[in-house]
Design a protein around this motif. Sequence first.
Motif, short mmCIF file in Angstrom:
data_model
loop_
_atom_site.label_atom_id
_atom_site.label_comp_id
_atom_site.label_asym_id
_atom_site.label_seq_id
_atom_site.Cartn_x
_atom_site.Cartn_y
_atom_site.Cartn_z
N UNK A 362 7.91 3.47 6.48
CA UNK A 362 7.26 4.57 5.77
C UNK A 362 7.66 5.91 6.37
N UNK A 363 7.74 5.97 7.67
CA UNK A 363 8.11 7.20 8.35
C UNK A 363 9.46 7.72 7.87
N UNK A 364 10.46 6.84 7.81
CA UNK A 364 11.80 7.25 7.37
C UNK A 364 11.85 7.52 5.86
N UNK A 365 11.17 6.70 5.09
CA UNK A 365 11.20 6.86 3.64
C UNK A 365 10.48 8.14 3.21
N UNK A 366 9.42 8.49 3.88
CA UNK A 366 8.73 9.75 3.58
C UNK A 366 9.59 10.94 3.96
N UNK A 383 10.93 3.35 -4.73
CA UNK A 383 10.28 2.05 -4.87
C UNK A 383 10.02 1.41 -3.52
N UNK A 384 10.92 1.63 -2.58
CA UNK A 384 10.74 1.09 -1.23
C UNK A 384 9.51 1.70 -0.57
N UNK A 385 9.31 3.01 -0.75
CA UNK A 385 8.14 3.68 -0.17
C UNK A 385 6.85 3.10 -0.75
N UNK A 386 6.85 2.90 -2.06
CA UNK A 386 5.65 2.32 -2.71
C UNK A 386 5.39 0.90 -2.18
N UNK A 387 6.44 0.11 -2.05
CA UNK A 387 6.30 -1.26 -1.55
C UNK A 387 5.70 -1.28 -0.15
N UNK A 388 6.21 -0.41 0.72
CA UNK A 388 5.73 -0.37 2.10
C UNK A 388 4.29 0.12 2.18
#
Length: 408
Positions: A362-366, A383-388
């Motif tokens: 989440x830290x990197x995706x945000x 979509x990866x951020x939502x999944x995490x």
Amino acid sequence: MALAAMLSASAFAQDVFKQISKIKDYNEAYNLLKSNLGNMSAEEKAKCYNKLVDLAYDKISKEQGTITSNQLAEQMQSGKVEAYDTVGLYNAVLNALESGVACDEFDMQPNEKGKVKPKFHKANADRLYPVRFHLINAGIYYQAIDEALSYKYLSTYVESAYYPLFKEQDMSKDANLTQIAFYAARDAYFAKDYAKAEKYADIALNDTAMSKDAMQIKLAVMQSQLKTHSDTLNYVNKLKEIYATDESNEMIFSTICSMYISLNDKASLGDFVKAKLAKDPNNFTALAMQGQAYMNEHQWDEAVQVLNKAVSVQPTNIAVIASIGNCYMYKAQEAAEKATANGKRLSPDAEKIIIDVYMQAINYLEKAKDMDKTMEFKSVWAYSLYTCCYRALGPDDAKTKEAEMLTK
């Protein structure tokens, strides 16, 4: 009998020339000549074609005179600005060049004594080479009206630079050639005239400002013709030949890596990237490609290490930052799958470890999300951020709901 026939043919040719000399319309004179070429010698053909050049050049001179007068009137703010025949001017330039080339072809042929004594070569070269710039204007003029005609004018500008007629002209003074070659290459590619597209792209590679874009066209042409596995291997070999001449070319390096990935040639990709990093340890492209290779093998920790090094080289590269986040996400997912294999229940300690990994993701995706102001790389992180967030924070968390909205 033979002498009589020769005299008859010569008289016929002189008659055709006299008729052409009286005609003021280029197309009429052109059609008359074309219908009688079979009965004429090379010398007579050159003479007649030169007359066609005269007709076309007269039209060019007339319209150029009007343009010059208009420019002077505008500068002096006096006099009348007159309309000129734009299309007629552009057609005349094409006609002059076509007939000039034909005239030169016959003018440069040996005479009856076997000697080459051109009568029209220098005069036509000197008067026609400077008017080529109208072909550029024509290409621009037709760009929004007729793409095919625009391409014809631009490509003729490029081709004409290499006409034998202009072999004594100083091509190095043509500041427009390489740039126009790029636009001609682009138009040729869209027209699927791949041979011409590659030819013009090769010329455009000599343009400092256009070389990278020209290389993209060249690569696109080469890729468009890949039909078999053998074609692909040959393409990779050609790329390697190009790369060997300039190992600083990141575009070629990246394309070779991409081709190895598409071929699933892991060994060649690994060797190629390692060789690059041995010479340039902080090469961003090589680090990114190595990271991608690790990701393909599900070696998440190794991928994160390499991609973090790539980010240290290019801190604002959104795609790589998002890729690190994806590595952590996949690592957490695989850890969860392994921990619950064969119906096992996830222990609290294992759950905490997995959640911690999701939080790293989440830290990197945000970070990627915040940097991606135009949402250009949304498909890499959204979509990866939502999944995490869903897995680590739960469906009702504000971050999860916000992330869900970004996937739509």
